[in-house]
Structures are given as C-alpha cells and as structure tokens.
Design an enzyme around this catalytic site. Structure first.
Site, short mmCIF file in Angstrom:
data_model
loop_
_atom_site.label_atom_id
_atom_site.label_comp_id
_atom_site.label_asym_id
_atom_site.label_seq_id
_atom_site.Cartn_x
_atom_site.Cartn_y
_atom_site.Cartn_z
N CYS A 104 -1.24 -7.68 -16.98
CA CYS A 104 -0.03 -8.11 -16.30
C CYS A 104 0.41 -9.49 -16.78
O CYS A 104 -0.36 -10.23 -17.39
CB CYS A 104 -0.23 -8.11 -14.78
SG CYS A 104 -1.11 -9.56 -14.14
N HIS A 119 0.36 -8.83 -10.24
CA HIS A 119 -1.05 -8.66 -10.61
C HIS A 119 -1.75 -7.69 -9.66
O HIS A 119 -2.48 -6.80 -10.10
CB HIS A 119 -1.77 -10.00 -10.60
CG HIS A 119 -3.25 -9.84 -10.66
ND1 HIS A 119 -3.93 -9.49 -11.82
CD2 HIS A 119 -4.21 -9.90 -9.67
CE1 HIS A 119 -5.21 -9.37 -11.56
NE2 HIS A 119 -5.41 -9.61 -10.27
N CYS A 141 -1.63 -12.60 -15.84
CA CYS A 141 -2.91 -12.78 -16.53
C CYS A 141 -2.75 -13.05 -18.02
O CYS A 141 -3.58 -13.75 -18.61
CB CYS A 141 -3.78 -11.54 -16.32
SG CYS A 141 -4.27 -11.29 -14.59
N ASP A 152 8.86 7.91 3.65
CA ASP A 152 8.13 8.18 4.88
C ASP A 152 9.15 8.63 5.94
O ASP A 152 10.33 8.34 5.83
CB ASP A 152 7.39 6.92 5.32
CG ASP A 152 6.34 7.20 6.37
OD1 ASP A 152 6.22 8.37 6.80
OD2 ASP A 152 5.64 6.27 6.77
N SER A 153 8.67 9.31 6.95
CA SER A 153 9.60 9.86 7.95
C SER A 153 10.13 8.81 8.90
O SER A 153 11.13 9.03 9.58
CB SER A 153 8.90 10.95 8.76
OG SER A 153 7.89 10.38 9.59
N ASP A 199 -1.03 4.96 -0.76
CA ASP A 199 -0.02 3.90 -0.66
C ASP A 199 -0.53 2.85 0.29
O ASP A 199 -1.36 3.13 1.16
CB ASP A 199 1.31 4.45 -0.16
CG ASP A 199 1.32 4.59 1.35
OD1 ASP A 199 1.94 3.74 2.02
OD2 ASP A 199 0.71 5.55 1.88
N PHE A 215 5.75 6.53 11.97
CA PHE A 215 4.76 5.49 12.25
C PHE A 215 5.43 4.22 12.76
O PHE A 215 4.96 3.59 13.71
CB PHE A 215 3.94 5.19 10.99
CG PHE A 215 2.92 4.11 11.21
CD1 PHE A 215 1.70 4.41 11.79
CD2 PHE A 215 3.17 2.80 10.83
CE1 PHE A 215 0.74 3.42 12.00
CE2 PHE A 215 2.23 1.81 11.04
CZ PHE A 215 1.01 2.12 11.62
N CYS A 257 -6.87 -7.94 -17.52
CA CYS A 257 -5.65 -7.39 -16.92
C CYS A 257 -4.44 -7.63 -17.84
O CYS A 257 -4.25 -8.74 -18.33
CB CYS A 257 -5.41 -8.03 -15.56
SG CYS A 257 -3.91 -7.43 -14.72
#
Length: 372
Positions: free
Chosen positions: A305, A334, A308, A92-93, A265, A96, A303
């Site tokens: 992951c 997760h 899980c 990102d620049s 994102d 923000f 799931c």
C-alpha cells in the site's frame, strides 16, 4: 448472471476458495469486503480503494434512504455510477441499524416504525420497502430484511425474531423482482443451537443465490461466534457463497474460513485508521505513540500500500500527531489492504494445499486434530 464456482478445498478443514460471478465482475473468495456505508469508504477515493485489492464493496440501505434518498441514486444511474465504483456491490437491508436504535423504533410483524434521527419524522420500513429501496439503489446483491436480536436475549425473544425473520424473508423473496440483483437470506438464532439449525434449514430452503450468517459480533463471547459458525455452515448449500456479517479480525476470519465461510465485512479497518491505529502482523499499533517518532522504517515492509511503500512510520506518526487528514487516509488504506491481503492469502493457501499448515497459528488448535 450469478454463479458460484468452488475451485479448491482444504483436505484438513472445511475451507474452500472459489469465485462468485456478478454483473459487475467476479469476487474471488475468501474475501474481505470494505464497508462504504453512505456510498463511500470513509476517507478513501474509489481509485485508492481499487488499489487495496478490494473487489466487492458494501453500502447501507438505511443510511442511503435517509440521505440522499434512493430516488437521487436511481436518477444518477444507480449506486455504482453515483459513487464511481465499477466493481461488485452489496447493500445491507438496514435492519441492523434500525434495531440498534432501540428507543426510536417499534417492531411488529408488519415491519418497523422508527423516528428519523436526522429530523424526527416517522418512517415505516417493511420487507417490501427494503426491497424497493435496494432495487432502486441497484447493487449486485441485496440483503433480506431481518430482525437481529441483541445479546443477551431470552430464548423466547430469539425464537420470535427467527419466526419474524423467516416470514419477512418470504415477503422479501416475493417483492424482489430485479433479475440483475441477487437476494441473500440471513440466518438468525442467537446462541441457541436448535434455533440456529432451524433458521439455517429454513433460509436454505428458499434456494437463494447466497446466504449470510447474521446476529454475530453483537456482544456474544467470541467462542460462541466460533461455535455458531462451526455448527451452521454444514447446514448451508455447498454451491452458494456464505457470508459472515460484521467480522473483520484476522483470527475470526481464519477460523470462519476453516469452517467454510467465503465473505466478510467490517467497519474496523477504516474506524481504526481514523483513530490513528494501524494493523500490522495481527497487532494494533497506535501511531501516536512516541516510539514511532524517530522510526524511519516502513510501517510494514511486506505491504504494497501507499502508506508502506512511500512513507515511514515517523512520517505517519507526524501526520497523526498533527491531526492531518492524510494520515487517517493512509492508515485506512493500509488497514484495508492488510485485511484483503490476509483473505487473499488464505485463498492461495487453499489452492496450494497448505491452508491448514500456514494458518494454524490463527486457528484455535491444530486443524489436524480438530473436528471441523
């Protein structure tokens, strides 16, 4: 070196799936991108991150400039080597973050003067300086330096921010000269349709490898965000990836994909994980809740992951109640997996021709009756 190939379209919505090719590999879209602000996705190693299905990871120019400094990252061989991530990256620049420090900054056409929140020193960030820092960091994608007005803001203030954003984009494009790094422009305009249209057409006119829609998820009603996305995406080039910044909830991603967005994102999955909250079936479960104390079933049986497949809800509850760091890491893993699986499933549904049917529960109304 950079290309975007659309592989399939939904016949009932504007949804599409494709592949964005970068120097560090492909990004299959639609795709959620984890946020690694300081060169790390909080609490998660890069090996664990790869297991979530992550392809592209974000870091932040502003924060990395303050600590450790782009020179140190460049000396290490760039951000990929510095953090040990071999896949695509985006920075990102920093715009923000700078603008969110309202009381610490001063904005004019040249750039932003602000106080370093770490030591109080004065820093000037300009479009050229943002490009210089991002080129030193060396991510695959650099974001243009823009002005993100707060919500609510007056029409005159948003119009001024758009004018400045477009002028800064021209300066970013002139200063950016790293051929193995793509520059993305950012559409602004707040909740004003004519300013969004003007910004979209202006940014698209720069013919950059990709375009983002910024200035959303900054406090506006969610219906306004949906409207902005619905009205802006038809004005953007079809053959470039479209990135909706700062969005990471299932419904909002589904609505955005139905309107032609490709990339997302958000810090939400790891932030929730660090507070003991898991994302399951579109709901937020607080694992501190006593109802999980004797529940020895998986968090989410579907799931893949580690949280899980190897642990129970009762164990995760125990870790969170005990303030064990492992619990926060497992829930973060997760949550990341959950969002990445969701966007991956949307892409597969588009390929299979069933996106409008399979994801109808997440959309505001039946896609067959909606003017996308």
């Amino acid at each position: 070196m950079f290309s975007f190939q659309i592989e399939a379209h939904c016949t009932h919505t504007r949804a599409r799936c494709g592949c964005f090719q970068t120097p560090h590999g492909p990004v299959n879209t639609p795709r959620f991108m984890p946020v690694g602000t300081l060169g790390t996705v909080k609490g998660v190693s890069t090996t664990q991150l790869a297991d979530t299905g992550a392809q592209m990871v974000l870091s932040n120019t502003y924060h990395l400039h303050l600590q450790p400094g782009e020179g140190i990252v460049a000396d290490a061989g760039g951000l990929h080597r510095f953090m040990g991530w071999d896949g695509p990256m985006l920075t990102d620049s920093g715009g923000f973050q700078v603008f969110s420090l309202g009381e610490l900054n001063r904005i004019d056409d040249h750039g932003v003067d602000f106080r370093n929140p770490r030591d109080g020193s004065k820093i000037l960030l300009t479009p050229e300086r943002s490009m210089e820092i991002q080129m030193a960091l060396g991510a695959d994608v650099a974001m243009a330096f823009d002005q993100c007005p707060p919500y609510p803001a007056s029409e005159s203030d948003v119009e001024e921010a758009c004018r400045r954003t477009h002028a800064w984009l021209e300066r970013c494009a002139s200063a950016h000269n790293r051929p193995d790094q793509a520059l993305f422009g950012i559409v602004q305009g707040g909740c004003f349709p004519h300013l969004r249209e003007q910004s979209a057409r202006t940014v698209a006119g720069f013919d950059l490898p990709g375009i983002a829609i910024g200035g959303v998820s900054v406090g506006e009603p969610v219906e306004e965000m949906h409207r902005i996305v619905r009205e802006v995406t038809p004005l953007l080039p079809d053959d470039r990836p479209r990135y909706l910044m700062g969005i990471g909830t299932l419904r909002e991603m589904a609505v955005a994909v139905a309107n032609g967005i490709d990339l997302f994102d958000c810090v939400l999955p790891t932030r929730l994980g660090r507070h003991g909250t898991a994302l399951v079936d579109g709901e937020r479960w607080n694992l501190r809740n006593a109802r999980f104390r004797h529940d020895h079933s998986p968090l989410d049986a579907s799931c893949p992951c580690t949280a899980c497949t190897r642990h129970s809800r009762a164990y995760l509850h125990h870790l969170i109640r005990s303030d064990e760091l492992l619990g926060l890491t497992l829930l973060s893993l997760h949550n990341l997996t959950h969002l990445i699986r969701f966007t991956t499933a949307m892409g597969q549904a588009i390929r299979d021709g069933c996106f409008a049917e399979d994801f109808a529960p997440w959309l505001p109304e039946s896609p067959a009756h909606h003017t996308w």
